[in-house]
Structures are given as structure tokens and as C-alpha cells.
Design an enzyme around this catalytic site. Sequence first.
Site, PDB file in Angstrom:
ATOM      1  N   LYS A 154     -17.586  -0.665   5.229  1.00  0.00           N
ATOM      2  CA  LYS A 154     -18.087  -1.584   4.286  1.00  0.00           C
ATOM      3  C   LYS A 154     -19.717  -1.568   3.911  1.00  0.00           C
ATOM      4  O   LYS A 154     -20.324  -1.730   2.765  1.00  0.00           O
ATOM      5  CB  LYS A 154     -17.840  -3.169   4.788  1.00  0.00           C
ATOM      6  N   GLU A 163       0.835  -1.243  -0.181  1.00  0.00           N
ATOM      7  CA  GLU A 163      -0.139  -0.156  -0.013  1.00  0.00           C
ATOM      8  C   GLU A 163       1.067   1.221   0.113  1.00  0.00           C
ATOM      9  O   GLU A 163       0.291   2.292  -0.590  1.00  0.00           O
ATOM     10  CB  GLU A 163      -0.932  -0.030   1.089  1.00  0.00           C
ATOM     11  N   MET A 174      24.305   8.879   3.172  1.00  0.00           N
ATOM     12  CA  MET A 174      24.219   9.813   3.828  1.00  0.00           C
ATOM     13  C   MET A 174      24.418   9.679   5.523  1.00  0.00           C
ATOM     14  O   MET A 174      25.152  10.629   6.073  1.00  0.00           O
ATOM     15  CB  MET A 174      22.664  10.544   3.585  1.00  0.00           C
ATOM     16  N   PHE A 216     -11.967  -7.270  13.410  1.00  0.00           N
ATOM     17  CA  PHE A 216     -10.897  -7.759  12.635  1.00  0.00           C
ATOM     18  C   PHE A 216     -10.564  -6.421  11.546  1.00  0.00           C
ATOM     19  O   PHE A 216     -11.268  -6.018  10.992  1.00  0.00           O
ATOM     20  CB  PHE A 216     -11.282  -8.945  11.901  1.00  0.00           C
ATOM     21  N   GLN A 217      -9.209  -6.081  11.400  1.00  0.00           N
ATOM     22  CA  GLN A 217      -8.697  -5.303  10.622  1.00  0.00           C
ATOM     23  C   GLN A 217      -9.255  -3.716  11.017  1.00  0.00           C
ATOM     24  O   GLN A 217      -9.530  -2.927   9.886  1.00  0.00           O
ATOM     25  CB  GLN A 217      -8.945  -5.722   9.187  1.00  0.00           C
TER      26      GLN A 217
END
Lengths: 567, 164
Positions: free
Chosen positions: A163, A51, A478, A113-114
Site C-alpha cells: 500500500k 475474487e 461425473m 491485518f489481511q
Amino acid sequence: MEMTGAQTLVHFLQDEGVEHIWGYPGGAVLPIYDALDTDATTLNHILVRHEQAAVHAADGYARSTGKPGVVLVTSGPGATNAVTGIATAYMDSIPMVCITGQVPTGLIGLDAFQEIDTVGITRPIVKHNFLVKDVNDLADTLKKAFYLATTGRPGPVVVDIPKDVQNAKSNYVYPQEVDIRSYLPVTKGHSGQIKKAVEMMLSAKRPILYTGGGVILGDASEELTTLTRKLGFPINQTLMGLGAFPASDPQALGMLGMHGTYEANLAMHHSDVIIAIGARFDDRVTGNLEKFCPDAKIIHVDIDPASISKNVIVDIPIVGPVKQVLTEMIQVLDNTKQEKDEAALADWWKQIEEWRATNCLRYDTTGSKIKPQAAMQAVWKSTNGDAYVSSDVGQHQMYAAQYYPFDKPRRWINSGGLGTMGFGLPAAMGVQMAHPDATSICVTGEGSIQMNIQELSTCLQYGLPVKIICLNNGFLGMVRQWQEFFYERRYSMSYMESLPDFVKLAESYGHVGVRIEDPKTMQTQLDEVFSDKYKDRLVFVDILTDQQENVYPMIPAGAGLNEMILV
Amino acid sequence: MKHIISMLMENESGALSRVSGLFSARGYNIHALTVAPTEDETLSRLTLVTSGTEQEIEQIVKHLNRLIDVVKVLDLTEGAHIERELMLIKVAATGDMREEYKRLADIFRADIIDVTSTTYTIQMVGDSNKLDAFINILDSGLILETVRSGTMGILRGEKCLQLS
């Protein structure tokens, strides 16, 4: 037309003119993915491998086109993985709309969940965010999201859609109008202030233009170029502003700041009038604020009032869109009878040319190892300086900024504010999607590239012929440089042992891998990489560079702009 | 210097956390904060007390204005205004103190609003200094509980903080 929330989203995006949406499916966005399958006609979804990369790709698309980037991710880990990308876009004011799935409204707050509080987590890193609780509000909310993301000072907007809202039905009509009573971005700079600013500019003896990413975001390169040439003043550009004014123009002194040129930083330090345009006096630009430009009066043009007098108190603030303000400045300049102080300006330029003559970007070209600076110059030559260059973060980023001069805006794509390693490859993908026939380069290092290397797979799936230029010195360069300078050469954890064979890795992903080790063959090899032979192929160019090379010039943290370390 | 910043914001969930989040993220102080809906049910009025240099206060106001849910912001301290705070204070009240509290309440124009055989609860309205003064004259050992609303304020005269 009656349809589900998921369909509404797809239809809205198409009606809004969105071409591409980068994303990754998951439980809480399954209705949307289904609607993409059944309803999308013009909207193209690109499946990334992580993602974070979806957000960077949309970001690269936005930076190279000026249009908002659009992202679709699922709830919970989908949203948290997107956070780094959203923060990257926020720090650089990139227009973006990120759609996140959420657990059904009835489960919110129950540790489902999630489930994650996406609106809460993203609140400090977005221009605004929404949780849509009613499908009847969805289209209007999406319209607001795009309006907010693209107007005023742009930025990312998150729209969190549960949802059950995706499944609920409502009547969809594309909202033509948007009304947010608390949000009225300034559309015009104050004419009186603009007049005063022009007077101050013309009376300056040692003026300098200091311009930033706001000029590019505001599509004001043309106006900036006209104004700068009319004034005949020297111009410095920030890391984010490169390309807004042609680097090849003699008035351009290059980048300023921590790794800016000697002439840019000294001209800034010794100036008597600074004309700051779409720049925000970032700490990497100002160095030590107490030592910052002691003699300068400051004019500051910015769309965001909160950017003005945040770090440095300014004398003439002008809040407004850069394009409009610069256009009006040009008009005032054309009609004024006031003359420039030509004698003083001639002396000023003489001084600047002396600084420029130090040739601060010189480097040793005699060794047997490839110098990273030489590699960037060779890439510039192979591409006639006309490629889109997306960068990761580290030494290679500074080398690209210093040794790949840009003459056009929106060509230099880098994470300047947040400094996100892993940005380069997905950003280059987004650029390539936006400009299929252009050369899209990712300049990276062996450290940064491994932060989103999984996207090689996405590039294969969508046939994105990105050219990856990996300046491989086997170090987090760096970090190593700072350890050398400030931590008595204790190279704690900056050595990248056990690197993969990038050539084989690229090949295993179905791409072309090329290794360059010899300075003598470098240009020929790069010419081939950028030739028609590989026009349709992703090429991973692993360039083994001198491990000891540092980025110069450098202003150490806490020092003033006049206290640079040269080579 | 202390500033009272008053704002109208969308009466939506999350609006308050945008304001408080801004203060914590940018390291600004909040001494007190009070918020409630207004006669227009789409708007809430939030008042907060903060302190900082003029430059800091200017930045605070600019950043508050930048929040999409914030409709209008005003630094009340810039002009003539009235500030008030409500305090409920529960004290141990036995023996001679039962009379003493009544006299003090009269002097401070406070009301005793709840009484038991051993306690009084006193209600007082005023600016914050007045409430502080009342607390200071009490023996701290006798104070059982203090509840303060945080300062709220309003402009004097015909001027109002309202949607234009």
C-alpha cells in the site's frame, strides 16, 4: 510525469492497451481504486462478487481474444480467493496479469491485518511473480509482467504491490522496452529438425496429427488447417485444442483421450507416426503410458522445452512457436520431391472409416427424459454452432466437447488442466465483455453453477446477456459415474439434495429463467432462448436431464487407448 | 546417478525458494545445496546435488531453465570438473586420541582449527567421498558435531559458467 504508484498502475495499464480489469476492492488496494476513479479514462473496471470469479472472467476474456486478462484484488483473502483462478490459468497456459494489494512494506512479516505472503503462496502456480518494494521499479516491473505473461509459453504473472508503494510518488514514463536477461523465449524452430520431421511424416504409413491447446494459444489454426489438408492425414484434437481445426472437416476424428471418440483413440493407438503439435501428452490423453501407442515414432512441436519428453519420450523434438514451425513445415512440404505412401494411406483411411462407422457418440433417443447429449446438440442447432461456449467441469463439460463441435478456435473455453468447477459462468462473462455482440454460453451443471452463482449479480450490473445452459440431473454426474463404475454404485455424497429453484433464483437476480423438461419442446424452447427476444437478457436455462446417463466412450484410468468402454 | 547442477541466478530474495520449490513440487531430490553471491553482485551461484535417471535430470535442467530468476544452468557432471566440500567436525579429544587426531589430520590434509582441553575442531576440504571416509574411520561415539557445506564445483580448464 510525477504521480503516485496507484496512478502509475492505472496509467500503465491504459498505455499497455488494457481494456478491462476485473476486480474487487479492499483495504490494501484503496489507493488503486481511488486512482481508477480519478485517472482512468479508457480502462474499464468490472466489479465481480468474488475474487475467484474476477480471475476466471479475465481468463475467459484472454482465451477468447488472445490478449492478457487483467485482475485486481486486495491483500490477504483477496489474494487467496484468487488462487484457484490463477492456478486454473496456469495449468492451461493462459496469459494473465494479476495485481494484488499488499500491506505496507513496514508491516510485511508482522502478521498484519489481511497480510498474507502472496508471492510465496502463488509461486508454484504462476509463470513468475513480483513483490514491488520501490515505486521507482513499478512501471518496469509491470512491463516485465505483461511481457512474461504473453510471450513464450504464456501464463499468469502476479504483481504484489504494498500500500505504501501505491501511495509513494515517482516520475512515470511508459517503458517501451523490456529486458530480462534470463528469459529468451525461442522464436524459431530448428530447421534441420523440421526437415527431418517432414521426411518422417511423408514416409508414414499410419500417421496421425495430435494437436492441443498450444495451437490456439499460438494463433496457428490457419497454418494447422493448411498443413493438415496438404498432408491429408487424420487429425485428433485434445480437449484444449478443439476448434483449432474445423470439427466438420472429414479429416477430423474428434477429441481423443478418456472421453474421446473411438476412431480418434484407435487411430492414435495404431499409428506409426504421431505428429504432436502444441499438446503435452496429458494423462487424460495417453491413458496408461506403458500401453501408449506401441508402434509410433513421435514428432513433438512445442514452445516449452520442458513439455518435451516429460511423459512420453519423443523421437523428433522441435522447440519453437507453433505458428512459425508449421509455416516452415508447409514450405518444406511444398518443395520436397518425396512422395507420400498413398497406398498405405488409403488402407489407413479405410481402417479409420471402419472405426468411425461404430458411431461411438450414439445414444438412446427414444426415452421420455431429456438426454444431455440431445440438449447439447439442440443448443448447437439453435446457435448454428457459432457461439462461444464456456464450460464448467463434469459430465456436461464432456457432453459439450463431444456434441457441440467447433469449427473455429477460441470458441471453446474450459478449464482443461485444473478442472475447476465454478469456472464457467465468470468465464462466459469475460467472453461476453470481449465480444459484446456474440452469443456467450455457459454450459454447466447444478453442481458447478453453485460454485460461482453469485456472479448472476455481476451480469445484471453490467448487462451481460450470457445464456446459461444448466444440465440438471440432480447429481454430481461425473462423480456419480465413477462411483457407478468403480465403487459398486455407492453414491457417496454425489447426490445434490435441496437444490434451489433455478428459474426463481434467476428471476430474483433480475434475469430470465426457463425450465425445459420435455424432449419434445426442447428445441423450440431453446430456439426462443437464443432468439432476438432475449438478445439483451441473461437467460438461465434449467434443463432437467436423465439422471442415469453416463459419458461414453470412456477409457478407465490405467487402461490403454485401445481399451475403451463404448455404450 | 549423482549429478552436480550448478547455476547462476538473480541475486534476489525469493530466487532460492523458486529453485527449492521446484524440487519439492515435482518430487525431485536435493541431497545438498549451497548458494552465495558471486563477484558480480547481481548474481548468485547455486550448486545442488541431486540424483535421478538421465530423463529426470534432463527434466530438472529444463525446469530450472524455465525459472525466470535462473540465468544459466549447467550439469557439471556432464564434463570434466572439480568438486569440493568443506567440513567442520568437532570431536571429543582426550588422552591418546589428541595425538591420533593430529596424525589423521595430516594424512587427510585437514587442519585442527580450534582446541580445548577436551575437544578438537577439524577443518577438512575435499570431495564428498573423502569427507565420508574421514567420518567413517572415526569412532562415531567421539564425533560431537559435523557441519558440511554441501558440494560445490567448477569446470576444469578454460571453460566457465558465466554470462555469455
